[in-house]
Design a protein around this motif. Structure first.
Motif, PDB file in Angstrom:
ATOM      1  N   ARG A  30      -8.790 -21.941   5.972  1.00  0.00           N
ATOM      2  CA  ARG A  30      -9.567 -20.824   5.112  1.00  0.00           C
ATOM      3  C   ARG A  30      -8.328 -19.678   5.159  1.00  0.00           C
ATOM      4  N   LYS A  31      -8.006 -19.352   4.097  1.00  0.00           N
ATOM      5  CA  LYS A  31      -7.069 -18.082   3.812  1.00  0.00           C
ATOM      6  C   LYS A  31      -7.818 -16.867   3.544  1.00  0.00           C
ATOM      7  N   ALA A  32      -7.233 -15.784   3.924  1.00  0.00           N
ATOM      8  CA  ALA A  32      -7.781 -14.245   3.568  1.00  0.00           C
ATOM      9  C   ALA A  32      -7.411 -14.117   2.090  1.00  0.00           C
ATOM     10  N   PRO A  33      -8.406 -13.353   1.576  1.00  0.00           N
ATOM     11  CA  PRO A  33      -8.284 -13.126   0.141  1.00  0.00           C
ATOM     12  C   PRO A  33      -6.877 -12.290  -0.005  1.00  0.00           C
ATOM     13  N   ALA A  34      -6.582 -12.091  -1.220  1.00  0.00           N
ATOM     14  CA  ALA A  34      -5.215 -11.581  -1.584  1.00  0.00           C
ATOM     15  C   ALA A  34      -5.481 -10.077  -1.369  1.00  0.00           C
ATOM     16  N   ILE A  35      -4.514  -9.180  -1.206  1.00  0.00           N
ATOM     17  CA  ILE A  35      -4.648  -7.757  -1.344  1.00  0.00           C
ATOM     18  C   ILE A  35      -4.574  -7.225  -2.613  1.00  0.00           C
ATOM     19  N   THR A  36      -5.499  -6.436  -2.905  1.00  0.00           N
ATOM     20  CA  THR A  36      -5.591  -5.983  -4.359  1.00  0.00           C
ATOM     21  C   THR A  36      -4.761  -4.663  -4.402  1.00  0.00           C
ATOM     22  N   GLU A  37      -4.419  -4.236  -5.724  1.00  0.00           N
ATOM     23  CA  GLU A  37      -3.857  -3.039  -5.717  1.00  0.00           C
ATOM     24  C   GLU A  37      -4.519  -1.880  -5.125  1.00  0.00           C
ATOM     25  N   PRO A  38      -5.856  -1.682  -5.455  1.00  0.00           N
ATOM     26  CA  PRO A  38      -6.932  -0.518  -4.900  1.00  0.00           C
ATOM     27  C   PRO A  38      -6.830  -0.700  -3.545  1.00  0.00           C
ATOM     28  N   MET A  39      -6.667  -1.824  -2.883  1.00  0.00           N
ATOM     29  CA  MET A  39      -6.667  -2.034  -1.354  1.00  0.00           C
ATOM     30  C   MET A  39      -5.448  -1.619  -0.720  1.00  0.00           C
ATOM     31  N   LEU A  40      -4.301  -1.847  -1.454  1.00  0.00           N
ATOM     32  CA  LEU A  40      -3.021  -1.406  -1.010  1.00  0.00           C
ATOM     33  C   LEU A  40      -2.839   0.073  -1.185  1.00  0.00           C
ATOM     34  N   ARG A  41      -3.335   0.911  -2.239  1.00  0.00           N
ATOM     35  CA  ARG A  41      -3.269   2.296  -2.203  1.00  0.00           C
ATOM     36  C   ARG A  41      -4.005   2.870  -1.327  1.00  0.00           C
ATOM     37  N   ALA A  42      -5.087   2.226  -0.723  1.00  0.00           N
ATOM     38  CA  ALA A  42      -6.104   2.751   0.153  1.00  0.00           C
ATOM     39  C   ALA A  42      -5.127   2.928   1.494  1.00  0.00           C
ATOM     40  N   MET A  43      -4.353   1.859   1.837  1.00  0.00           N
ATOM     41  CA  MET A  43      -3.807   1.559   2.906  1.00  0.00           C
ATOM     42  C   MET A  43      -2.516   2.657   3.172  1.00  0.00           C
ATOM     43  N   VAL A  44      -1.877   2.630   1.835  1.00  0.00           N
ATOM     44  CA  VAL A  44      -0.963   3.535   1.782  1.00  0.00           C
ATOM     45  C   VAL A  44      -1.221   5.073   1.864  1.00  0.00           C
ATOM     46  N   ASP A  45      -2.469   5.348   1.367  1.00  0.00           N
ATOM     47  CA  ASP A  45      -2.921   6.650   1.502  1.00  0.00           C
ATOM     48  C   ASP A  45      -3.307   7.352   2.938  1.00  0.00           C
ATOM     49  N   THR A  46      -3.516   6.251   3.879  1.00  0.00           N
ATOM     50  CA  THR A  46      -3.675   6.509   5.291  1.00  0.00           C
ATOM     51  C   THR A  46      -2.585   6.820   6.143  1.00  0.00           C
ATOM     52  N   CYS A  47      -1.265   6.712   5.468  1.00  0.00           N
ATOM     53  CA  CYS A  47       0.046   7.216   6.339  1.00  0.00           C
ATOM     54  C   CYS A  47       0.156   8.730   6.365  1.00  0.00           C
ATOM     55  N   ASP A  48       0.444   8.947   7.544  1.00  0.00           N
ATOM     56  CA  ASP A  48       0.764  10.352   7.631  1.00  0.00           C
ATOM     57  C   ASP A  48       2.189  10.651   7.259  1.00  0.00           C
ATOM     58  N   LEU A  49       2.572  11.776   6.314  1.00  0.00           N
ATOM     59  CA  LEU A  49       3.839  12.119   6.014  1.00  0.00           C
ATOM     60  C   LEU A  49       4.385  12.865   6.778  1.00  0.00           C
ATOM     61  N   ARG A  50       4.071  13.536   7.968  1.00  0.00           N
ATOM     62  CA  ARG A  50       4.652  14.467   8.931  1.00  0.00           C
ATOM     63  C   ARG A  50       5.918  14.045   9.685  1.00  0.00           C
ATOM     64  N   THR A  51       6.263  12.638   9.802  1.00  0.00           N
ATOM     65  CA  THR A  51       7.512  12.517  10.436  1.00  0.00           C
ATOM     66  C   THR A  51       8.219  11.374   9.677  1.00  0.00           C
ATOM     67  N   SER A  52       9.422  11.242   9.780  1.00  0.00           N
ATOM     68  CA  SER A  52      10.290  10.379   8.971  1.00  0.00           C
ATOM     69  C   SER A  52       9.906   8.706   9.468  1.00  0.00           C
ATOM     70  N   ALA A  53       9.481   8.437  10.346  1.00  0.00           N
ATOM     71  CA  ALA A  53       9.047   7.003  10.663  1.00  0.00           C
ATOM     72  C   ALA A  53       7.851   6.701   9.834  1.00  0.00           C
ATOM     73  N   ARG A  54       6.614   7.798   9.903  1.00  0.00           N
ATOM     74  CA  ARG A  54       5.494   7.373   8.887  1.00  0.00           C
ATOM     75  C   ARG A  54       5.966   7.438   7.310  1.00  0.00           C
ATOM     76  N   GLN A  55       6.843   8.368   7.209  1.00  0.00           N
ATOM     77  CA  GLN A  55       7.409   8.160   5.488  1.00  0.00           C
ATOM     78  C   GLN A  55       8.144   6.894   5.219  1.00  0.00           C
ATOM     79  N   ARG A  56       8.850   6.265   6.069  1.00  0.00           N
ATOM     80  CA  ARG A  56       9.288   4.951   5.884  1.00  0.00           C
ATOM     81  C   ARG A  56       8.157   3.947   5.745  1.00  0.00           C
ATOM     82  N   ASP A  57       7.264   4.061   6.825  1.00  0.00           N
ATOM     83  CA  ASP A  57       6.228   2.912   6.793  1.00  0.00           C
ATOM     84  C   ASP A  57       5.256   3.106   5.523  1.00  0.00           C
ATOM     85  N   ARG A  58       5.222   4.396   4.860  1.00  0.00           N
ATOM     86  CA  ARG A  58       4.518   4.211   3.687  1.00  0.00           C
ATOM     87  C   ARG A  58       5.490   3.591   2.602  1.00  0.00           C
TER      88      ARG A  58
END
Length: 90
Positions: free
Chosen positions: A62-90
């Motif tokens: 059984r495979k996990a369902p695909a990540i939808t665009e709203p799910m991806l946006r929610a994940m990206v929005d949790t990234c903190d932009l205060r450090t360069s590593a976090r900006q990179r991760d975003r």
């Protein structure tokens, strides 16, 4: 001898072993026995075939369902932009 062989195969199925493993064990036992004492395989051969149908449904990958665009946006929005590593991760 055949009844014991059939019971043994039923025991392997009850332990929920893989159908290919059961067939390998069956073959090994059948070949190991002297020719005049080999069990009949007609009934025993059908048992793993029937079990395979049920086993395949239960053990399907059984495979996990695909990540939808709203799910991806929610994940990206949790990234903190205060450090360069976090900006990179975003």
């Amino acid at each position: 001898m055949t009844a014991t062989y059939v019971e043994w195969v039923a025991g392997l199925i009850a332990r929920e072993m893989a159908p290919n493993t059961i067939r390998t064990y069956m073959s090994g036992v059948h070949i190991w026995m002297p020719e005049d004492q080999r069990p009949g395989t007609t009934e025993a051969r059908g048992m793993p075939a029937e079990y395979r149908k049920e086993w395949g449904k239960r053990n399907r990958l059984r495979k996990a369902p695909a990540i939808t665009e709203p799910m991806l946006r929610a994940m990206v929005d949790t990234c903190d932009l205060r450090t360069s590593a976090r900006q990179r991760d975003r």
